[in-house]
Design a protein around this motif. Structure first.
Motif, PDB file in Angstrom:
ATOM      1  N   ILE A 197       0.861  -1.181   0.000  1.00 38.28           N
ATOM      2  CA  ILE A 197       0.000   0.000   0.000  1.00 38.28           C
ATOM      3  C   ILE A 197       0.894   1.226   0.000  1.00 38.28           C
ATOM      4  O   ILE A 197       2.103   1.131   0.196  1.00 38.28           O
ATOM      5  N   GLY A 198       0.312   2.371  -0.198  1.00 34.73           N
ATOM      6  CA  GLY A 198       1.070   3.610  -0.203  1.00 34.73           C
ATOM      7  C   GLY A 198       1.360   4.102   1.204  1.00 34.73           C
ATOM      8  O   GLY A 198       0.721   3.707   2.185  1.00 34.73           O
ATOM      9  N   ARG A 199       2.329   4.983   1.288  1.00 37.74           N
ATOM     10  CA  ARG A 199       2.745   5.567   2.562  1.00 37.74           C
ATOM     11  C   ARG A 199       1.593   6.311   3.237  1.00 37.74           C
ATOM     12  O   ARG A 199       1.376   6.173   4.446  1.00 37.74           O
ATOM     13  N   THR A 200       0.842   7.069   2.474  1.00 32.02           N
ATOM     14  CA  THR A 200      -0.277   7.839   3.020  1.00 32.02           C
ATOM     15  C   THR A 200      -1.349   6.909   3.579  1.00 32.02           C
ATOM     16  O   THR A 200      -1.896   7.158   4.656  1.00 32.02           O
ATOM     17  N   THR A 201      -1.651   5.834   2.867  1.00 26.46           N
ATOM     18  CA  THR A 201      -2.632   4.858   3.344  1.00 26.46           C
ATOM     19  C   THR A 201      -2.134   4.200   4.622  1.00 26.46           C
ATOM     20  O   THR A 201      -2.906   3.972   5.557  1.00 26.46           O
ATOM     21  N   CYS A 202      -0.851   3.914   4.686  1.00 18.99           N
ATOM     22  CA  CYS A 202      -0.264   3.304   5.880  1.00 18.99           C
ATOM     23  C   CYS A 202      -0.403   4.252   7.070  1.00 18.99           C
ATOM     24  O   CYS A 202      -0.791   3.821   8.166  1.00 18.99           O
ATOM     25  N   PHE A 203      -0.117   5.521   6.878  1.00 20.27           N
ATOM     26  CA  PHE A 203      -0.287   6.491   7.960  1.00 20.27           C
ATOM     27  C   PHE A 203      -1.760   6.582   8.370  1.00 20.27           C
ATOM     28  O   PHE A 203      -2.071   6.739   9.556  1.00 20.27           O
ATOM     29  N   ALA A 204      -2.682   6.470   7.437  1.00 21.77           N
ATOM     30  CA  ALA A 204      -4.112   6.500   7.762  1.00 21.77           C
ATOM     31  C   ALA A 204      -4.489   5.297   8.634  1.00 21.77           C
ATOM     32  O   ALA A 204      -5.260   5.437   9.592  1.00 21.77           O
ATOM     33  N   LEU A 205      -3.953   4.119   8.322  1.00 19.61           N
ATOM     34  CA  LEU A 205      -4.214   2.926   9.138  1.00 19.61           C
ATOM     35  C   LEU A 205      -3.647   3.101  10.551  1.00 19.61           C
ATOM     36  O   LEU A 205      -4.262   2.674  11.528  1.00 19.61           O
ATOM     37  N   ILE A 206      -2.497   3.729  10.645  1.00 15.70           N
ATOM     38  CA  ILE A 206      -1.884   4.000  11.942  1.00 15.70           C
ATOM     39  C   ILE A 206      -2.748   4.991  12.724  1.00 15.70           C
ATOM     40  O   ILE A 206      -3.030   4.796  13.908  1.00 15.70           O
ATOM     41  N   ARG A 207      -3.187   6.039  12.062  1.00 14.91           N
ATOM     42  CA  ARG A 207      -3.985   7.079  12.710  1.00 14.91           C
ATOM     43  C   ARG A 207      -5.285   6.525  13.282  1.00 14.91           C
ATOM     44  O   ARG A 207      -5.709   6.892  14.372  1.00 14.91           O
ATOM     45  N   THR A 208      -5.922   5.580  12.556  1.00 16.61           N
ATOM     46  CA  THR A 208      -7.186   4.993  13.016  1.00 16.61           C
ATOM     47  C   THR A 208      -6.970   3.857  14.016  1.00 16.61           C
ATOM     48  O   THR A 208      -7.933   3.336  14.572  1.00 16.61           O
ATOM     49  N   GLY A 209      -5.711   3.452  14.236  1.00 18.75           N
ATOM     50  CA  GLY A 209      -5.420   2.385  15.175  1.00 18.75           C
ATOM     51  C   GLY A 209      -5.517   0.994  14.579  1.00 18.75           C
ATOM     52  O   GLY A 209      -5.363  -0.002  15.292  1.00 18.75           O
ATOM     53  N   GLU A 210      -5.770   0.893  13.287  1.00 22.11           N
ATOM     54  CA  GLU A 210      -5.870  -0.414  12.637  1.00 22.11           C
ATOM     55  C   GLU A 210      -4.507  -1.085  12.504  1.00 22.11           C
ATOM     56  O   GLU A 210      -4.417  -2.306  12.487  1.00 22.11           O
ATOM     57  N   LEU A 211      -3.454  -0.290  12.387  1.00 22.97           N
ATOM     58  CA  LEU A 211      -2.089  -0.797  12.282  1.00 22.97           C
ATOM     59  C   LEU A 211      -1.315  -0.279  13.488  1.00 22.97           C
ATOM     60  O   LEU A 211      -1.240   0.934  13.714  1.00 22.97           O
TER      61      LEU A 211
END
Length: 77
Positions: free
Chosen positions: A33-47
């Motif tokens: 996945i892209g870096r931005t998507t990865c940061f979004a997953l981190i922000r929501t607590g999914e990752l």
């Protein structure tokens, strides 16, 4: 493995060790996945991620845990 065994075990060369923490970019590459998507997953607590000093790091087992969670949520086809 006992604590004594860990303390007396010879240390492996640095090149032989698997990473314990990944950068966000490395985690994104693992998940394809892209870096931005990865940061979004981190922000929501999914990752899962943590801060080390001022650096955001992802535990090496977190991408696999994220995928396992997603598979568990998926309805049976």
């Amino acid at each position: 493995m006992s604590i004594a065994a860990v303390d007396t075990a010879p240390l492996a060369e640095a090149d032989d060790l698997a990473p314990v923490l990944l950068t966000v970019e490395e985690a994104a590459r693992c998940l394809r996945i892209g870096r931005t998507t990865c940061f979004a997953l981190i922000r929501t607590g999914e990752l899962e991620s943590l801060m080390v000093g001022g650096l955001r790091r992802v535990p090496a087992d977190a991408p696999a845990a994220y995928l396992a969670q997603r598979r568990a949520e998926r309805p049976a086809a």
